[in-house]
Design a protein around this motif. Structure first.
Motif, mmCIF file in Angstrom:
data_model
loop_
_atom_site.group_PDB
_atom_site.id
_atom_site.type_symbol
_atom_site.label_atom_id
_atom_site.label_comp_id
_atom_site.label_asym_id
_atom_site.label_seq_id
_atom_site.Cartn_x
_atom_site.Cartn_y
_atom_site.Cartn_z
ATOM 1 N N GLU A 163 49.596 48.862 41.946
ATOM 2 C CA GLU A 163 49.911 47.528 41.696
ATOM 3 C C GLU A 163 48.618 46.603 42.115
ATOM 4 O O GLU A 163 48.056 45.567 41.537
ATOM 5 N N PHE A 164 47.940 47.038 43.348
ATOM 6 C CA PHE A 164 46.804 46.411 43.962
ATOM 7 C C PHE A 164 45.746 46.623 42.828
ATOM 8 O O PHE A 164 45.063 45.506 42.454
ATOM 9 N N GLU A 204 46.041 47.249 39.539
ATOM 10 C CA GLU A 204 46.420 46.446 38.253
ATOM 11 C C GLU A 204 45.970 44.849 38.471
ATOM 12 O O GLU A 204 45.517 44.147 37.616
ATOM 13 N N ASP A 205 46.440 44.334 39.823
ATOM 14 C CA ASP A 205 46.299 42.866 39.936
ATOM 15 C C ASP A 205 44.608 42.582 40.086
ATOM 16 O O ASP A 205 44.516 41.741 39.764
ATOM 17 N N ALA A 206 43.905 43.548 40.801
ATOM 18 C CA ALA A 206 42.585 43.229 40.799
ATOM 19 C C ALA A 206 41.782 43.093 39.272
ATOM 20 O O ALA A 206 41.167 42.163 39.229
ATOM 21 N N ALA A 216 43.326 42.453 36.648
ATOM 22 C CA ALA A 216 44.056 41.174 35.952
ATOM 23 C C ALA A 216 43.099 39.893 36.474
ATOM 24 O O ALA A 216 42.913 39.114 35.666
ATOM 25 N N ARG A 217 42.869 39.696 37.664
ATOM 26 C CA ARG A 217 42.458 38.703 38.501
ATOM 27 C C ARG A 217 40.868 38.597 38.024
ATOM 28 O O ARG A 217 40.225 37.461 37.773
#
Length: 479
Positions: free
Chosen positions: A466-467, A469-471, A473-474
């Motif tokens: 999740e970390f 994927e979020d990185a 995406a951001r």
């Protein structure tokens, strides 16, 4: 300096006219790491040649230029000067100054340098860590993939004969499934004082947190899934200063100096007086260290400051626990307070055996090998273990074998030489897989370290997928 010379100009990363000539390198940053990688060109001149350098310190720059007989027009003060001349060359002739660049500048400079030279199509070897922020790591990975270049990372340990020999056994499956790893990163008491209290990695604002700058090497068993971490700055702070040190802020003025294990006089000046010219003395002055310039550095520079009066803020101890998609777990400890200097201690536990290593030799035990029923426990004396291993005696098991990988010279147990030689071959053949990893693997390892730091700071278990994927995406698409 500046100029317009093109030495062995290249297109597409390799010389289109000759596949037998040495791979040409531009070294950006000629300190300890840049100089170390460049030494391969002196040891194997038929494999590679340093043709350009960028280095702000005059004596260090001159020494490197002389050692590699570099044309004066290709000796630069800054990476920006080298980049500007490279741009002129590429616009005018369609050729680059070299086949590849080695990026060995300070950590926070990695991202802009890599982005610039990736855009020009240079193959790149970047010293670790990749970058000091999540956003920069993602941007660098995207730039590398977009450019389609060969990309190596300074994870030198994976290229040492010791690690390669151990990895062969792990991946062979001969001991069954890997269940657990216990790994100790003993930084060393005076090494930590040198690098992380007085040195360039002492402040997170100027470099990064210590887990990233010291322990961002590759993760291997499977996909990292969850991480938890704990740690803090325990000792190197003003509240721990011995009362007898009084108000002294520098070791040369301190009455407690002769008793202090972190004395700058002991770490640097006494060593130079004894004829010691290499690390750590060599990195605190420009040029060859001597009594005069080391004394001057200790009188006015950060390396002479009291470790309890420094402006450091990175942690001096940290534990990290990781769970992998295979179910395997790792318990990792990084600690400053050791006599061992980066001689990692590792235990790997499999369903049918175990491996115990100390960066010099390692034992492999197969539980399936049985001893005669009347065999009593015994030990292997220290003298029986290769390479002078002085750890406590190891229990004898009939399935235990001691492995003593060859020491090929160079830093990190031969890892420095192993990495640069693999990188040069990858550039020559234009095959990324020679390095054993690609930029996505490198990015994953770094983001896992950022996730561990998030856990330490926030006191929570972090989902690594999740970390990541979020990185992405951001910060993805921001090259």
């Amino acid at each position: 300096m500046n100029g317009s010379s093109v030495v062995n100009g290249t297109e597409g990363g390799v010389d289109t006219n000759s596949s037998s000539r040495p791979v040409t390198l531009a070294i950006i940053g000629c300190g300890q790491r840049g100089k170390g990688y460049a030494e391969y060109a002196l040891k194997a001149p038929g494999k590679c040649k340093v043709v350009a350098i960028a280095e702000p310190r005059p004596k260090t720059r001159a020494a490197m230029a002389t050692a590699h007989a570099i044309e004066p027009s290709l000796v630069f003060h800054t990476w920006e000067e080298l980049y500007a001349v490279s741009s002129e060359s590429f616009k005018g002739t369609g050729k680059r100054l070299a086949d590849a660049v080695v990026v060995a500048v300070q950590d926070r400079m990695h991202c802009p340098v890599v982005l610039a030279f990736a855009e020009q199509g240079y193959d790149i070897l970047c010293e670790k860590p990749m970058a000091t922020s999540v956003s920069d790591c993602v941007r660098m990975a995207e730039a590398v993939k977009k450019a389609g270049i060969i990309f190596g990372m300074g994870h030198v340990l994976r290229y040492s004969p010791y690690i390669k020999a151990m990895s062969d056994i792990i991946h062979s499956g001969s001991l069954g499934r890997l269940i657990n790893i216990q790994h100790l990163e003993p930084i060393g008491y005076y090494h930590f004082a040198h690098s992380y209290v007085r040195g360039a990695w002492r402040k997170e604002e100027d470099a990064s947190f210590s887990l990233m700058t010291k322990s961002c090497h590759m993760l291997a068993p499977a996909t990292p899934v969850r991480v938890s971490s704990f740690g803090s700055l325990q000792h190197f702070r003003k509240s721990e200063k011995p009362a007898t040190a009084g108000s002294a802020t520098r070791c040369l003025d301190c009455s407690y100096e002769s008793e202090c294990p972190y004395s700058a006089k002991s770490i640097y000046l006494d060593r130079v007086k004894a004829g010691h010219k290499s690390w750590p003395c060599s990195v605190i002055v420009d040029g060859v260290p001597d009594i005069e310039n080391i004394t001057g550095a200790l009188q006015i520079g950060p390396y002479g400051k009291c470790v309890y009066e420094s402006d450091n803020d990175v942690v001096d101890n940290q534990v990290v626990n990781i769970e992998f998609s295979s179910g395997a777990t790792i318990s990792f400890t990084m600690v400053a307070f050791t006599t061992l200097i980066c001689e990692r201690q590792t235990r790997l536990h499999f369903t049918h055996g175990e491996i115990i290593g100390d960066m010099s030799s390692f034992s492999v035990t197969d539980f399936r090998v049985r001893a005669p029923p009347d065999t009593s426990p015994s030990t292997i004396p220290n003298t029986a273990i290769p390479n002078g291993n002085t750890s406590s005696s190891l229990p004898v098991h009939p399935g235990t074998k001691i492995h003593n990988p060859p020491l090929e010279g160079g830093g990190h147990g031969g890892g420095d030489l192993g990495l640069i030689s693999a990188f040069v071959e990858a550039v020559r053949t234009q095959k990324q897989d020679i390095l054993g990893v690609d930029v996505e693997d490198i990015l994953t390892s770094h983001l896992a370290v950022f996730a561990a730091e998030k856990s330490r700071r926030e006191g929570c278990v972090v989902s690594i997928p999740e970390f990541i994927e979020d990185a992405k995406a951001r910060f993805g698409g921001d090259v």
